[in-house]
Design a protein around this motif. Sequence first.
Motif, PDB file in Angstrom:
ATOM      1  N   ARG A 163       0.839  -1.188   0.000  1.00 47.42           N
ATOM      2  CA  ARG A 163       0.000   0.000   0.000  1.00 47.42           C
ATOM      3  C   ARG A 163       0.875   1.240   0.000  1.00 47.42           C
ATOM      4  N   ARG A 198       2.781   7.845  -9.417  1.00 49.60           N
ATOM      5  CA  ARG A 198       1.487   7.696  -8.749  1.00 49.60           C
ATOM      6  C   ARG A 198       1.057   9.029  -8.114  1.00 49.60           C
ATOM      7  N   ASN A 201      -0.161  11.288 -10.893  1.00 51.68           N
ATOM      8  CA  ASN A 201      -1.469  10.847 -11.384  1.00 51.68           C
ATOM      9  C   ASN A 201      -2.572  11.245 -10.410  1.00 51.68           C
ATOM     10  N   TRP A 202      -2.281  11.127  -9.119  1.00 50.58           N
ATOM     11  CA  TRP A 202      -3.254  11.508  -8.092  1.00 50.58           C
ATOM     12  C   TRP A 202      -3.557  13.003  -8.160  1.00 50.58           C
ATOM     13  N   THR A 205      -5.892  13.832 -10.976  1.00 47.18           N
ATOM     14  CA  THR A 205      -7.306  13.549 -10.681  1.00 47.18           C
ATOM     15  C   THR A 205      -7.947  14.663  -9.870  1.00 47.18           C
ATOM     16  N   PRO A 255      -6.952   6.148  -2.336  1.00 44.44           N
ATOM     17  CA  PRO A 255      -7.889   5.241  -3.011  1.00 44.44           C
ATOM     18  C   PRO A 255      -7.143   4.069  -3.645  1.00 44.44           C
ATOM     19  N   PRO A 256      -7.774   2.898  -3.751  1.00 38.67           N
ATOM     20  CA  PRO A 256      -7.101   1.692  -4.246  1.00 38.67           C
ATOM     21  C   PRO A 256      -6.402   1.860  -5.595  1.00 38.67           C
ATOM     22  N   GLU A 257      -7.014   2.621  -6.496  1.00 37.62           N
ATOM     23  CA  GLU A 257      -6.407   2.773  -7.821  1.00 37.62           C
ATOM     24  C   GLU A 257      -5.080   3.524  -7.760  1.00 37.62           C
ATOM     25  N   ILE A 258      -4.836   4.243  -6.679  1.00 36.86           N
ATOM     26  CA  ILE A 258      -3.571   4.953  -6.484  1.00 36.86           C
ATOM     27  C   ILE A 258      -2.692   4.242  -5.456  1.00 36.86           C
TER      28      ILE A 258
END
Length: 295
Positions: A163, A198, A201-202, A205, A255-258
Motif C-alpha cells: 500500500r 502515482r 497521477n493523483w 485527478t 484510493p485503491p487505484e492509487i
Amino acid sequence: MNINDLNLFAAVAFHGNFTKAAEAMCTVQSNVTARIKNLEEEFGATLFLRTSRKVELTAAGKTLLHYSRQITNLIEEAKLSIGKSDMIKGQLKVGFTETTMALKGPGLVTEMAEKFPLIDLDLTSAMRDKLINDVLNYRLDAAFIPAPVYNEELEHIHIMDERIVAVTPLKFKSLDELLAQPQLKAIVFDEGCFFRARLENWLITHDITNYHKTVMHSIEGVVNFIESGIGFSFLPQDIISTFYHERKIKTFSLPPEIGAVKTVLIYRKDNLSSPMLKAFISLFSSLKLQLNMQQ
C-alpha cells in the motif's frame, strides 16, 4: 572460441566499455579487444558498435549474448550433474527499487545464505524502467519491481501486495487540507520513480498539474524534508511503519487505484536454465508466493 572468450564478450556487453570489462575480468584491454575481434571474425559479424564513449551490442551481438548465457547455464548444470558436489555456486545479480531493497534486502540475503551458502548475491537498486531494461539485457538475473509487466521475453512471479500512503507534515489534518494550499509542495524522487508517477497521477485527478518539486535521492532525505514541513510525498506504508513510525510525520490512506501496488519478481524466460536463478526462485514457491522473510 572458448568459454573464456564468451565470458569476455559478456563482460564487454555488461560494462559497455573494454577497459572496465578488462578490469572486471582481471586482464588487459588489448587482450579483450583481440578476443572480441577473433569472435567477430569467427562469426563473420560485427558484435559491437564502437563510439568514443562506449560500445553497444549490434543485433548480432544481442543474439550471441542470448546464446552465451544459455551456454554458461548449461555448463553450470553439467558441473552440478557430474561434479563431486551438488552445491550450487556462483553469483546472482538481483535488482530492487530502493524501497523494496530497504524492506526486503536484508532478509533475502539471510535466507539465501542459509539455503544456498555458495551463491553470492550482487544487489543493486534503480528505477523501475532501468531494472526492466537491465534484466532484458542480461545485466541482472532478476529484479523486484511494481507490476504490471508487459514483455513477452519476461516471466514474473507475484511476490506481495503493498500500500502506498501520502506522507505529510504533522500540521495537516486531512488530504483536503493539503490540497487546499496555495502552492502545493512535494518531495519526490527523480523522473522514472514509480511513486512519483502515482503522486502525479493523483494530483491530476484533482486537477493539479503544476506543483513545486524538491527532488531527493534517498528515502531518508524524503522523510527528513517532510518532517521539516517542506512538503509531502508518497511512500510504501511498510517503509513508514518499519523505519519511521516515531518520526513527526503523518500518513493518509489513498484510493485503491492509487494506493494499491503489486510487487513482482521478473526474469528472462530464456534464463531459467540457470541453476542459480532456479535456486533463487525456489525461495518464493511457498504458500501464496509470499516472501518468507522479515516483515
